[in-house]
Design a protein around this motif. Structure first.
Motif, PDB file in Angstrom:
ATOM      1  N   THR A  24      12.426  22.105  19.477  1.00 48.84           N
ATOM      2  CA  THR A  24      13.871  21.927  19.293  1.00 48.84           C
ATOM      3  C   THR A  24      14.664  22.097  20.583  1.00 48.84           C
ATOM      4  OG1 THR A  24      14.149  24.234  18.641  1.00 48.84           O
ATOM      5  CG2 THR A  24      13.827  22.621  16.879  1.00 48.84           C
ATOM      6  N   ASN A  25      14.243  23.003  21.456  1.00 47.82           N
ATOM      7  CA  ASN A  25      14.966  23.210  22.714  1.00 47.82           C
ATOM      8  C   ASN A  25      13.956  23.415  23.848  1.00 47.82           C
ATOM      9  OD1 ASN A  25      16.718  23.795  24.769  1.00 47.82           O
ATOM     10  ND2 ASN A  25      17.950  25.212  23.583  1.00 47.82           N
ATOM     11  N   THR A  49      13.998  29.024  20.764  1.00 47.97           N
ATOM     12  CA  THR A  49      13.678  27.667  20.376  1.00 47.97           C
ATOM     13  C   THR A  49      12.743  27.731  19.173  1.00 47.97           C
ATOM     14  OG1 THR A  49      12.926  25.502  21.162  1.00 47.97           O
ATOM     15  CG2 THR A  49      11.695  27.420  21.937  1.00 47.97           C
TER      16      THR A  49
END
Length: 82
Positions: A24-25, A49
């Motif tokens: 996600t990050n 994340t």
């Protein structure tokens, strides 16, 4: 939850073959499939994340949160001062 510091890499063994990983990050952690059953999690900047591991049919086989902290408990920083 997987907790890491910027100097610690984590290896995760999977119970079944994976075909892809979604992070996600990626500014906080980089996750690589070294083999179909072996993930390598490399921390980057402090933060949080999450990631999902998918098999070849698109089913989620693992979902985890990752926290990258700047220091562990008991960490001592020494600075020089004039």
């Amino acid at each position: 939850i997987i907790r890491l510091t910027p100097d610690k890499t984590k290896v995760v063994k999977l119970d079944e073959d994976a075909s892809s990983v979604v992070v996600t990050n990626p500014a906080h952690a980089s996750i690589v499939l070294d083999s179909p059953r072996l993930l390598v999690i490399m921390p980057r900047q402090p933060g949080t994340t999450a990631f999902m591991v998918l098999n070849n049919t698109g089913q989620v086989i693992l979902e985890k949160n990752v926290i990258v902290s700047s220091a562990q408990a008991g960490y001592v920083r020494v600075r020089r001062s004039c």
